[in-house]
Design an enzyme around this catalytic site. Structure first.
Site, short mmCIF file in Angstrom:
data_model
loop_
_atom_site.label_atom_id
_atom_site.label_comp_id
_atom_site.label_asym_id
_atom_site.label_seq_id
_atom_site.Cartn_x
_atom_site.Cartn_y
_atom_site.Cartn_z
N HIS A 60 0.71 -1.15 -0.07
CA HIS A 60 -0.16 0.06 0.15
C HIS A 60 0.74 1.10 0.20
O HIS A 60 2.17 1.20 0.35
CB HIS A 60 -0.84 0.06 1.22
CG HIS A 60 -2.12 -0.89 1.33
ND1 HIS A 60 -2.31 -2.30 1.20
CD2 HIS A 60 -3.53 -0.72 0.69
CE1 HIS A 60 -3.16 -2.76 1.42
NE2 HIS A 60 -4.05 -1.66 0.71
N LYS A 64 -1.09 4.96 4.43
CA LYS A 64 -1.95 4.25 5.15
C LYS A 64 -1.64 3.97 6.63
O LYS A 64 -0.64 3.80 7.14
CB LYS A 64 -2.02 2.66 4.41
CG LYS A 64 -3.01 1.95 5.15
CD LYS A 64 -2.99 0.52 3.99
CE LYS A 64 -4.11 -0.37 4.77
NZ LYS A 64 -5.48 0.15 4.99
N1 LIG Z 1 -12.86 -1.11 1.71
C1 LIG Z 1 -12.30 -0.45 0.81
O1 LIG Z 1 -12.29 -1.15 -0.33
C2 LIG Z 1 -11.25 0.61 1.27
C3 LIG Z 1 -11.03 0.92 2.27
N2 LIG Z 1 -10.31 1.70 2.79
C4 LIG Z 1 -10.21 2.16 4.07
O2 LIG Z 1 -10.74 3.42 4.20
C5 LIG Z 1 -10.31 4.29 5.41
C6 LIG Z 1 -9.81 5.70 4.72
O3 LIG Z 1 -8.92 5.62 3.77
P1 LIG Z 1 -8.51 6.83 3.31
O4 LIG Z 1 -9.51 7.76 2.53
O5 LIG Z 1 -7.07 6.42 2.42
O6 LIG Z 1 -7.83 7.50 4.47
P2 LIG Z 1 -7.75 9.22 4.61
O7 LIG Z 1 -6.85 9.44 5.76
O8 LIG Z 1 -7.32 10.01 3.46
O9 LIG Z 1 -9.23 9.92 5.01
C7 LIG Z 1 -9.97 9.61 6.26
C8 LIG Z 1 -10.57 10.86 6.36
O10 LIG Z 1 -11.48 10.69 7.63
C9 LIG Z 1 -11.31 11.69 8.34
N3 LIG Z 1 -11.74 11.61 9.72
C10 LIG Z 1 -10.99 11.37 10.78
N4 LIG Z 1 -11.81 11.27 12.10
C11 LIG Z 1 -12.83 11.52 11.54
C12 LIG Z 1 -14.32 11.65 12.08
N5 LIG Z 1 -14.21 11.19 13.45
N6 LIG Z 1 -15.44 11.75 11.38
C13 LIG Z 1 -15.24 12.28 10.22
N7 LIG Z 1 -14.43 12.14 9.33
C14 LIG Z 1 -12.96 11.93 10.14
C15 LIG Z 1 -9.85 12.26 8.28
O11 LIG Z 1 -9.45 13.48 8.84
P3 LIG Z 1 -7.89 13.87 9.23
O12 LIG Z 1 -7.02 13.56 7.97
O13 LIG Z 1 -8.08 15.25 9.67
O14 LIG Z 1 -7.77 13.09 10.46
C16 LIG Z 1 -9.89 12.09 6.70
O15 LIG Z 1 -10.21 13.17 6.23
C17 LIG Z 1 -9.06 3.29 5.81
O16 LIG Z 1 -9.40 2.54 6.86
C18 LIG Z 1 -8.81 2.36 4.48
O17 LIG Z 1 -7.79 1.32 5.02
C19 LIG Z 1 -9.42 2.55 1.70
C20 LIG Z 1 -9.66 2.18 0.33
C21 LIG Z 1 -10.55 1.21 0.08
O1 LIG Z 2 -6.03 2.25 3.08
C1 LIG Z 2 -5.95 1.71 1.83
O2 LIG Z 2 -5.69 2.46 0.85
C2 LIG Z 2 -6.83 0.59 1.79
N1 LIG Z 2 -7.26 -0.13 2.55
C3 LIG Z 2 -8.06 -1.32 2.44
C4 LIG Z 2 -7.65 -2.47 3.38
O3 LIG Z 2 -6.79 -2.10 4.50
O4 LIG Z 2 -7.64 -3.49 3.12
C5 LIG Z 2 -8.76 -1.62 1.23
C6 LIG Z 2 -7.68 -1.57 0.26
O5 LIG Z 2 -6.54 -2.06 0.38
C7 LIG Z 2 -6.99 0.08 0.28
#
Ligand SMILES: NC(=O)C1=CN([C@@H]2O[C@H](COP(=O)(O)OP(=O)(O)OC[C@H]3O[C@@H](n4cnc5c(N)ncnc54)[C@H](OP(=O)(O)O)[C@@H]3O)[C@@H](O)[C@H]2O)C=CC1
Ligand SMILES: O=C(O)C1=N[C@H](C(=O)O)C[C@H](O)C1
Length: 253
Positions: free
Chosen positions: A139, A143
Protein backbone atom coordinates in the site's frame (compact mmCIF):
# COMPACT_ATOMS: atom_id res chain seq x y z
CA UNK A 1 -36.85 -3.64 6.10
CA UNK A 2 -36.89 0.03 5.01
CA UNK A 3 -38.72 0.85 1.74
CA UNK A 4 -36.09 1.78 -0.83
CA UNK A 5 -36.81 5.32 -2.05
CA UNK A 6 -36.41 6.34 -5.69
CA UNK A 7 -33.58 8.64 -4.68
CA UNK A 8 -31.41 7.51 -1.77
CA UNK A 9 -30.13 10.34 0.45
CA UNK A 10 -26.46 9.67 1.20
CA UNK A 11 -24.05 11.17 3.74
CA UNK A 12 -20.28 10.63 3.61
CA UNK A 13 -18.08 10.39 6.72
CA UNK A 14 -14.42 11.11 6.09
CA UNK A 15 -15.58 13.25 3.17
CA UNK A 16 -12.28 15.13 2.72
CA UNK A 17 -10.12 12.00 2.79
CA UNK A 18 -8.69 10.15 -0.22
CA UNK A 19 -11.63 7.74 -0.41
CA UNK A 20 -14.24 10.18 0.89
CA UNK A 21 -13.57 12.66 -1.91
CA UNK A 22 -13.91 9.92 -4.51
CA UNK A 23 -17.15 8.65 -2.92
CA UNK A 24 -18.65 12.18 -2.88
CA UNK A 25 -17.87 12.50 -6.59
CA UNK A 26 -19.37 9.10 -7.42
CA UNK A 27 -22.54 9.66 -5.36
CA UNK A 28 -22.98 13.12 -6.84
CA UNK A 29 -22.73 11.69 -10.35
CA UNK A 30 -25.30 8.91 -9.74
CA UNK A 31 -28.83 9.81 -10.83
CA UNK A 32 -30.54 7.67 -8.19
CA UNK A 33 -28.45 9.02 -5.25
CA UNK A 34 -28.40 12.45 -3.60
CA UNK A 35 -25.33 13.62 -1.68
CA UNK A 36 -26.93 15.40 1.30
CA UNK A 37 -24.14 15.53 3.88
CA UNK A 38 -20.32 15.57 3.89
CA UNK A 39 -18.68 15.21 7.29
CA UNK A 40 -15.01 15.14 8.18
CA UNK A 41 -12.85 15.36 11.32
CA UNK A 42 -14.20 17.88 13.87
CA UNK A 43 -17.67 18.11 12.31
CA UNK A 44 -20.81 16.93 14.08
CA UNK A 45 -22.51 13.68 13.05
CA UNK A 46 -25.98 15.08 13.71
CA UNK A 47 -25.60 17.17 10.54
CA UNK A 48 -26.17 13.90 8.66
CA UNK A 49 -29.47 13.11 10.41
CA UNK A 50 -30.56 16.77 10.15
CA UNK A 51 -29.95 16.52 6.40
CA UNK A 52 -32.15 13.41 6.24
CA UNK A 53 -29.38 10.97 5.24
CA UNK A 54 -30.77 7.44 4.80
CA UNK A 55 -27.39 5.82 4.16
CA UNK A 56 -23.99 6.89 5.51
CA UNK A 57 -20.74 5.81 3.87
CA UNK A 58 -17.81 5.66 6.29
CA UNK A 59 -14.21 5.93 5.06
CA UNK A 60 -12.56 7.40 8.17
CA UNK A 61 -10.05 5.47 10.25
CA UNK A 62 -10.06 2.48 12.59
CA UNK A 63 -9.91 4.72 15.72
CA UNK A 64 -13.17 6.55 15.05
CA UNK A 65 -15.27 4.22 12.93
CA UNK A 66 -16.86 2.36 15.85
CA UNK A 67 -18.21 5.60 17.41
CA UNK A 68 -19.60 6.66 14.03
CA UNK A 69 -21.27 3.30 13.52
CA UNK A 70 -22.78 3.21 16.99
CA UNK A 71 -24.24 6.66 16.51
CA UNK A 72 -25.70 5.83 13.09
CA UNK A 73 -27.25 2.53 14.24
CA UNK A 74 -28.77 4.30 17.27
CA UNK A 75 -30.35 6.77 14.85
CA UNK A 76 -31.63 3.89 12.68
CA UNK A 77 -29.48 5.07 9.74
CA UNK A 78 -27.96 2.35 7.55
CA UNK A 79 -24.22 2.41 6.95
CA UNK A 80 -21.80 1.22 4.28
CA UNK A 81 -18.38 0.87 5.87
CA UNK A 82 -15.08 0.72 4.01
CA UNK A 83 -12.88 1.69 6.93
CA UNK A 84 -10.45 -1.05 7.94
CA UNK A 85 -9.71 -2.50 11.38
CA UNK A 86 -12.68 -4.83 11.84
CA UNK A 87 -11.74 -7.68 14.15
CA UNK A 88 -14.19 -10.43 15.13
CA UNK A 89 -14.72 -8.58 18.46
CA UNK A 90 -15.74 -5.41 16.66
CA UNK A 91 -18.13 -7.28 14.37
CA UNK A 92 -19.74 -8.86 17.42
CA UNK A 93 -20.28 -5.41 18.97
CA UNK A 94 -21.95 -4.20 15.77
CA UNK A 95 -24.24 -7.26 15.75
CA UNK A 96 -25.23 -6.36 19.34
CA UNK A 97 -26.15 -2.78 18.41
CA UNK A 98 -28.12 -3.94 15.37
CA UNK A 99 -30.10 -6.42 17.46
CA UNK A 100 -31.59 -3.41 19.26
CA UNK A 101 -32.37 -1.63 15.94
CA UNK A 102 -33.81 -4.32 13.68
CA UNK A 103 -34.54 -1.94 10.75
CA UNK A 104 -30.98 -0.71 10.25
CA UNK A 105 -28.48 -2.32 7.92
CA UNK A 106 -24.68 -2.22 8.13
CA UNK A 107 -22.51 -3.47 5.29
CA UNK A 108 -18.81 -3.73 6.06
CA UNK A 109 -16.52 -4.60 3.16
CA UNK A 110 -12.77 -5.06 3.55
CA UNK A 111 -12.43 -4.21 -0.13
CA UNK A 112 -14.96 -2.79 -2.61
CA UNK A 113 -12.87 -3.57 -5.70
CA UNK A 114 -14.59 -6.22 -7.83
CA UNK A 115 -11.18 -7.64 -8.79
CA UNK A 116 -10.15 -7.79 -5.14
CA UNK A 117 -13.32 -9.70 -4.25
CA UNK A 118 -12.61 -12.20 -7.02
CA UNK A 119 -8.98 -12.46 -5.88
CA UNK A 120 -10.21 -13.48 -2.40
CA UNK A 121 -12.72 -15.97 -3.85
CA UNK A 122 -10.05 -17.52 -6.12
CA UNK A 123 -7.65 -17.74 -3.16
CA UNK A 124 -10.26 -19.54 -1.06
CA UNK A 125 -10.84 -21.98 -3.94
CA UNK A 126 -7.12 -22.68 -4.39
CA UNK A 127 -6.36 -23.00 -0.67
CA UNK A 128 -6.94 -26.72 -0.22
CA UNK A 129 -4.65 -27.78 -3.10
CA UNK A 130 -1.37 -26.24 -1.87
CA UNK A 131 0.96 -27.06 1.04
CA UNK A 132 1.90 -23.42 1.63
CA UNK A 133 0.36 -20.00 1.25
CA UNK A 134 1.54 -16.51 2.21
CA UNK A 135 0.02 -13.08 1.57
CA UNK A 136 1.96 -9.99 0.52
CA UNK A 137 -0.04 -6.76 0.74
CA UNK A 138 1.39 -3.50 -0.63
CA UNK A 139 0.00 0.00 0.00
CA UNK A 140 0.77 3.71 -0.17
CA UNK A 141 2.83 4.94 2.82
CA UNK A 142 0.03 7.17 4.21
CA UNK A 143 -2.02 4.14 5.13
CA UNK A 144 -2.51 4.21 8.92
CA UNK A 145 -2.83 0.49 9.64
CA UNK A 146 -1.07 -2.80 8.95
CA UNK A 147 -1.86 -5.46 8.03
CA UNK A 148 -4.56 -4.28 5.64
CA UNK A 149 -8.19 -5.22 6.19
CA UNK A 150 -8.14 -7.04 2.86
CA UNK A 151 -5.17 -9.22 3.83
CA UNK A 152 -6.75 -10.08 7.19
CA UNK A 153 -9.97 -11.13 5.48
CA UNK A 154 -8.06 -13.10 2.84
CA UNK A 155 -6.08 -14.93 5.52
CA UNK A 156 -9.29 -15.84 7.31
CA UNK A 157 -11.07 -17.22 4.23
CA UNK A 158 -7.97 -19.20 3.25
CA UNK A 159 -7.61 -20.59 6.78
CA UNK A 160 -11.30 -21.55 6.86
CA UNK A 161 -11.02 -23.32 3.49
CA UNK A 162 -7.89 -25.20 4.61
CA UNK A 163 -9.54 -26.21 7.88
CA UNK A 164 -12.69 -27.41 6.08
CA UNK A 165 -10.53 -29.55 3.77
CA UNK A 166 -8.50 -30.96 6.70
CA UNK A 167 -5.17 -29.52 5.46
CA UNK A 168 -2.20 -30.14 7.78
CA UNK A 169 -0.14 -27.20 9.14
CA UNK A 170 2.13 -25.59 6.56
CA UNK A 171 5.74 -26.76 6.35
CA UNK A 172 8.13 -24.15 7.82
CA UNK A 173 11.42 -25.00 9.54
CA UNK A 174 12.59 -21.37 9.73
CA UNK A 175 13.63 -19.93 13.08
CA UNK A 176 12.91 -16.21 13.04
CA UNK A 177 16.25 -14.61 13.99
CA UNK A 178 14.71 -11.14 14.06
CA UNK A 179 11.13 -10.36 15.10
CA UNK A 180 8.95 -9.60 12.11
CA UNK A 181 11.20 -11.28 9.55
CA UNK A 182 8.42 -13.72 8.68
CA UNK A 183 5.64 -11.13 8.84
CA UNK A 184 2.64 -11.58 11.07
CA UNK A 185 0.35 -14.59 11.35
CA UNK A 186 -3.43 -14.52 11.00
CA UNK A 187 -5.21 -17.82 11.63
CA UNK A 188 -1.94 -19.58 10.73
CA UNK A 189 -1.44 -17.67 7.45
CA UNK A 190 1.63 -15.40 7.14
CA UNK A 191 0.95 -11.81 6.02
CA UNK A 192 3.69 -9.39 4.89
CA UNK A 193 2.97 -5.64 4.67
CA UNK A 194 4.89 -3.35 2.31
CA UNK A 195 4.48 0.44 2.29
CA UNK A 196 6.02 2.40 -0.58
CA UNK A 197 5.46 5.71 -2.34
CA UNK A 198 3.75 5.30 -5.71
CA UNK A 199 1.62 2.35 -4.63
CA UNK A 200 -2.16 2.50 -4.17
CA UNK A 201 -3.47 -0.92 -2.99
CA UNK A 202 -2.11 -4.26 -4.14
CA UNK A 203 -2.10 -7.84 -2.91
CA UNK A 204 -0.49 -11.12 -3.88
CA UNK A 205 -1.48 -14.51 -2.56
CA UNK A 206 1.39 -16.91 -3.14
CA UNK A 207 0.61 -20.63 -3.04
CA UNK A 208 3.24 -23.36 -3.21
CA UNK A 209 3.31 -27.12 -3.42
CA UNK A 210 5.62 -29.76 -4.84
CA UNK A 211 7.21 -28.38 -8.03
CA UNK A 212 4.79 -25.50 -8.62
CA UNK A 213 3.57 -22.17 -7.33
CA UNK A 214 0.44 -20.17 -8.05
CA UNK A 215 0.31 -16.40 -7.56
CA UNK A 216 -3.02 -14.59 -7.47
CA UNK A 217 -2.49 -10.85 -7.68
CA UNK A 218 -4.82 -7.88 -7.58
CA UNK A 219 -3.90 -4.21 -8.17
CA UNK A 220 -6.01 -1.16 -7.45
CA UNK A 221 -4.22 1.42 -9.56
CA UNK A 222 -6.69 4.20 -8.80
CA UNK A 223 -9.35 4.75 -6.12
CA UNK A 224 -12.04 4.84 -8.80
CA UNK A 225 -11.66 1.02 -8.71
CA UNK A 226 -13.62 0.95 -5.44
CA UNK A 227 -16.57 3.08 -6.61
CA UNK A 228 -18.78 0.54 -8.45
CA UNK A 229 -18.66 -1.62 -5.30
CA UNK A 230 -19.42 1.30 -2.97
CA UNK A 231 -22.42 2.39 -5.07
CA UNK A 232 -23.68 -1.19 -5.27
CA UNK A 233 -23.54 -1.39 -1.47
CA UNK A 234 -25.34 1.95 -1.03
CA UNK A 235 -28.14 0.75 -3.32
CA UNK A 236 -28.52 -2.56 -1.45
CA UNK A 237 -27.98 -1.76 2.21
CA UNK A 238 -31.51 -0.43 2.85
CA UNK A 239 -32.83 -3.82 1.70
CA UNK A 240 -30.45 -5.75 3.96
CA UNK A 241 -31.19 -5.19 7.64
CA UNK A 242 -28.58 -6.55 10.06
CA UNK A 243 -24.90 -7.04 9.33
CA UNK A 244 -23.55 -7.94 5.90
CA UNK A 245 -19.84 -8.69 5.54
CA UNK A 246 -18.29 -8.14 2.15
CA UNK A 247 -19.90 -7.62 -1.24
CA UNK A 248 -20.01 -11.33 -2.12
CA UNK A 249 -23.69 -11.83 -1.20
CA UNK A 250 -24.67 -8.80 -3.34
CA UNK A 251 -22.78 -10.07 -6.36
CA UNK A 252 -24.71 -13.36 -6.10
CA UNK A 253 -28.13 -11.56 -5.94
N1 LIG B 1 -12.91 -1.11 1.86
C1 LIG B 1 -12.24 -0.57 0.83
O1 LIG B 1 -12.44 -0.93 -0.35
C2 LIG B 1 -11.24 0.50 1.13
C3 LIG B 1 -10.98 0.83 2.41
N2 LIG B 1 -10.13 1.84 2.71
C4 LIG B 1 -10.03 2.20 4.11
O2 LIG B 1 -10.77 3.42 4.30
C5 LIG B 1 -10.19 4.18 5.35
C6 LIG B 1 -9.90 5.58 4.84
O3 LIG B 1 -8.87 5.53 3.87
P1 LIG B 1 -8.36 6.87 3.18
O4 LIG B 1 -9.48 7.60 2.53
O5 LIG B 1 -7.18 6.49 2.38
O6 LIG B 1 -7.88 7.69 4.47
P2 LIG B 1 -7.75 9.29 4.66
O7 LIG B 1 -6.91 9.47 5.87
O8 LIG B 1 -7.36 9.92 3.38
O9 LIG B 1 -9.26 9.74 4.98
C7 LIG B 1 -9.90 9.60 6.21
C8 LIG B 1 -10.64 10.91 6.47
O10 LIG B 1 -11.47 10.77 7.61
C9 LIG B 1 -11.30 11.94 8.41
N3 LIG B 1 -11.72 11.70 9.79
C10 LIG B 1 -10.99 11.38 10.88
N4 LIG B 1 -11.77 11.28 11.96
C11 LIG B 1 -13.04 11.52 11.55
C12 LIG B 1 -14.30 11.53 12.20
N5 LIG B 1 -14.42 11.28 13.51
N6 LIG B 1 -15.42 11.83 11.47
C13 LIG B 1 -15.33 12.10 10.15
N7 LIG B 1 -14.15 12.11 9.48
C14 LIG B 1 -13.03 11.80 10.17
C15 LIG B 1 -9.83 12.24 8.26
O11 LIG B 1 -9.50 13.54 8.73
P3 LIG B 1 -7.97 13.79 9.28
O12 LIG B 1 -7.08 13.49 8.12
O13 LIG B 1 -8.00 15.21 9.70
O14 LIG B 1 -7.79 12.81 10.41
C16 LIG B 1 -9.68 12.08 6.75
O15 LIG B 1 -10.10 13.24 6.05
C17 LIG B 1 -8.96 3.40 5.82
O16 LIG B 1 -9.30 2.60 6.92
C18 LIG B 1 -8.65 2.51 4.61
O17 LIG B 1 -7.96 1.36 4.97
C19 LIG B 1 -9.47 2.53 1.74
C20 LIG B 1 -9.66 2.21 0.42
C21 LIG B 1 -10.57 1.17 0.00
O1 LIG C 1 -5.92 2.09 3.01
C1 LIG C 1 -6.12 1.73 1.83
O2 LIG C 1 -5.72 2.38 0.85
C2 LIG C 1 -6.90 0.50 1.60
N1 LIG C 1 -7.42 -0.09 2.63
C3 LIG C 1 -8.22 -1.27 2.61
C4 LIG C 1 -7.53 -2.37 3.40
O3 LIG C 1 -7.00 -2.09 4.49
O4 LIG C 1 -7.54 -3.50 2.94
C5 LIG C 1 -8.64 -1.67 1.22
C6 LIG C 1 -7.63 -1.42 0.15
O5 LIG C 1 -6.59 -2.32 0.30
C7 LIG C 1 -7.12 0.03 0.22
Amino acid sequence: MTDVPETIRVGVLGARGRMGLEVCKAVDAAEDLALVSMIDQGEELFQASDAGAQVLVDFTNPDVVMDNLRWAVDQGISVVVGTSGFTEDRLEQVRGWLAAKPGAGVLIAPNFGIGAILMMQFAARAARYFDSVEIIEQHHPRKLDAPSGTSMHTAKVIAAARAAAGCPPMPDATKEEMAGARGTEIDGVRVHSIRAAGLVAHQEVLFGTSGETLTIRHDSLDRSSFMPGVLLAVRHVLRRPGLTIGLDPLLED
